[in-house]
Design an enzyme around this catalytic site. Sequence first.
Site, PDB file in Angstrom:
ATOM      1  N   ASP A 117       0.837  -1.200   0.000  1.00  0.00           N
ATOM      2  CA  ASP A 117       0.000   0.000   0.000  1.00  0.00           C
ATOM      3  C   ASP A 117       0.876   1.255   0.000  1.00  0.00           C
ATOM      4  O   ASP A 117       2.065   1.213   0.310  1.00  0.00           O
ATOM      5  CB  ASP A 117      -0.897  -0.027   1.234  1.00  0.00           C
ATOM      6  CG  ASP A 117      -2.173   0.784   1.050  1.00  0.00           C
ATOM      7  OD1 ASP A 117      -2.331   1.425  -0.004  1.00  0.00           O
ATOM      8  OD2 ASP A 117      -3.014   0.759   1.964  1.00  0.00           O
TER       9      ASP A 117
ATOM     10  N   GLU B 290       2.714   6.842  -2.563  1.00  0.00           N
ATOM     11  CA  GLU B 290       2.438   8.076  -3.315  1.00  0.00           C
ATOM     12  C   GLU B 290       2.818   9.331  -2.524  1.00  0.00           C
ATOM     13  O   GLU B 290       3.172  10.346  -3.109  1.00  0.00           O
ATOM     14  CB  GLU B 290       0.942   8.180  -3.677  1.00  0.00           C
ATOM     15  CG  GLU B 290       0.353   6.940  -4.309  1.00  0.00           C
ATOM     16  CD  GLU B 290      -0.261   6.016  -3.272  1.00  0.00           C
ATOM     17  OE1 GLU B 290      -0.751   4.948  -3.667  1.00  0.00           O
ATOM     18  OE2 GLU B 290      -0.241   6.354  -2.066  1.00  0.00           O
TER      19      GLU B 290
ATOM     20  N   ASP C 180      -9.035   3.651  -3.323  1.00  0.00           N
ATOM     21  CA  ASP C 180     -10.183   3.883  -2.450  1.00  0.00           C
ATOM     22  C   ASP C 180     -11.382   4.401  -3.237  1.00  0.00           C
ATOM     23  O   ASP C 180     -11.466   5.582  -3.575  1.00  0.00           O
ATOM     24  CB  ASP C 180      -9.817   4.880  -1.346  1.00  0.00           C
ATOM     25  CG  ASP C 180      -8.694   4.352  -0.470  1.00  0.00           C
ATOM     26  OD1 ASP C 180      -8.432   3.144  -0.510  1.00  0.00           O
ATOM     27  OD2 ASP C 180      -8.083   5.163   0.260  1.00  0.00           O
TER      28      ASP C 180
END
Length: 770
Positions: free
Chosen positions: A413, A416, A479
């Site tokens: 995950d 970024e 998401d």
Amino acid sequence: MKFTDGFWLTKEGFDIQHPRNVRDVVINENTVTLYAPCKDIQHRGDTLNLPSLTIQLSSPMKNVIKVKAWHHKGTRTQSPEFDIKNELLPLECEQNEEQTILNSGNVSVNIQHKPFKITFTQGNQVLTSIDSKGVAWIKGPEKESYMRGQLNIGVGEYLYGLGERFTPFVKNGQIVDTWNEDGGTSSEQSYKNIPFFLSNKGYGVLVNHPEKVSFEIASEAVSKTQFSVEGECIEYFLIGGETPKDVLTNYTELTGKPALPPAWSYGLWLTTSFTTDYNEETVTHFVDGMAERDIPLSVFHFDCFWMKEFEWCNFEWDKDAFPEPEAMLKRLKDKGLKICVWINPYIAEKSKLFDEAAENGYLLKKANGDVWQWDLWQAGMGVVDFTNPAACEWYCGKLKGLLDMGVDSFKTDFGERIPIDVVYYDGSDPQRMHNYYAYLYNKVVFDLLEEEKGKQEAVVFARSAAVGSQQFPVHWGGDCNATYESMAESLRGGLSLSLSGFGYWSHDIGGFENTASPDLFKRWLAFGLLSSHSRLHGSSSYRVPWLFDEEAVDVTKHFSKLKNRLMPYLYSASVENHNTGVPVMRPMLLEFAEDPNTHVLDRQYMLGNSLLVAPIMNEEGVGSYYLPQGKWTHYLTKEVVDGGTWRTENYDYLSLPLFIKENSILAIGHDDDRPDYEFANNVTFELYQLQDNQQATAFVTDINGNIKGEIKAVKQNNSIHIETSMEGLTYSILLAGYENIASASAGEVDSSRDGVRVNLNGSQKLDITL
């Protein structure tokens, strides 16, 4: 970035300089270099006090042209750079006073000397061109420099790609800055920015800059695509191909072919969800509940709170919730499951690893030598510096401990939120590292999995990406919300990503944020289980189907088992992707480039080369979709319909528009309980709407991707000639839609609900009379 004020004027404070003509051409074995002053030269005095641009053309592989242009050559080269194929080929060149022509494969470049113009052709077709303003050096109001490229857009030309973008599928009219951000699926931001776009005219363009690239796609200048970077140099590749598939093959040859994911990764993944309360009892209840309801499950994923709060990442199980993790993992694996755990590249200050990482220089630093920290996501967290080999080894050592414990995969995950006010161990430029960090992060983890588990077992579940990250599957869409609108934007993101070189893509079934209605959840189940990879995951609520309603259990079971039966077909599409770069889940235009109606379709897709999927995205259960020309067979009902038109029908939750194109052979498996089984044994080759004098082919592999058997079929009038290479295997051939046949030269013949079946052993030549 926009530099003009309408068509005629330049924005205040900017000065745009572009070549007027080619003054000199220098041809070497593998480069053509143009010297192009930014002023018409009438006499010797005009050669003074003016900028000149240098443009160099070369070819790293056939049908690919590299264009590099600079204003001042002496600017220091900074790292990182994309890991791409860049060995230059010898060029075929012709030259006269008016023009210079160079060729690479089927792509030709015509350089007009005066006035300056470069035209790219493929065969007899003009792909695009650079006019006199198509290469420019621009001085900004603060005396900063930019380099700009422009390519002309033809009438009816559409551009796609640029990474996982949730904005409209066709990128014409959009402004895109390639800068990885954690923006969810409902904004113009993207987790996966790829400075590559694909044209429906048969070419693609990769702008070879890891830093931010600003694209103006038929926006600032509506007949041009424009890309600009800050600095004194710009470099890009024009990539040709006879079809859009060929362009992707060439692009992934340049930037890296995707690895072949393990077969088990295609099965259903179930997670704890994010902020829900869970412990071993909860996990066991979910796993046993799926088994009791006969829902096949392949992977169980532990999300963030498998570790203690405020300590992400310490790579240690929260002993309050999981007091005996090794024993728990063994119990889960004894149920036939693979195990995935969540990780990210950040070390919180409360983690027992923070001091160790800081003292050894494993975290990104400020210019003054302090560790860079902030409180967003985790209190006082630092960021692992993957340019430091010792930091990579240290990080992998922590992951290896989890692999030794029984973990099979990692959800990689984040990646970024990478700061630019930092100093890297290897001196990399922070602007160029911002996006590229995602590549390094996932490469480190993927390489470890290959080393420890073997190449056939490595798979991650990644969110961030950069150019080349397609080599490390699988990627998911981030998401999304529990709405039909978010379901549609998620699909747009996946289709854009697939046209950016990525072969595999997943999404959170039912939406990540909030909780879906039973209606939405059941429709999303069909979509999710007919994607390359399938995961049930949420934010603050569990995603086991019986919490929605009992029918959701039936839908989950139905489509999970269907996907498992489709595995021989899907895994052959994976092998194709591994070899060619053509994605498993692909937009319609890749299969039907000759049909302009497919060029804008973003609510349906092809799964492999034969299966059309059109998810239902409304509460009314209405499926609206387009079928290209030909005979199409609904996979579940075996109804045959004519294409070349839009269709609208109502579907219950156990169905959706799921059609097989004519002249297709699908390899269908015998096992619906799991995705990883012997695909080649007892496989059924299903033949659909064979057309006269057109050869249909298919192959079947083992679970490692090795081809074990092939089939070729040709229909002529009322007979079908079939040749198989299936040494030592038992299999069947199903003529879908037929109630009976006149004769078969070999095998046992029987009829089934779906058609006439011929049961065979070993390699055969078979003639069937209809």
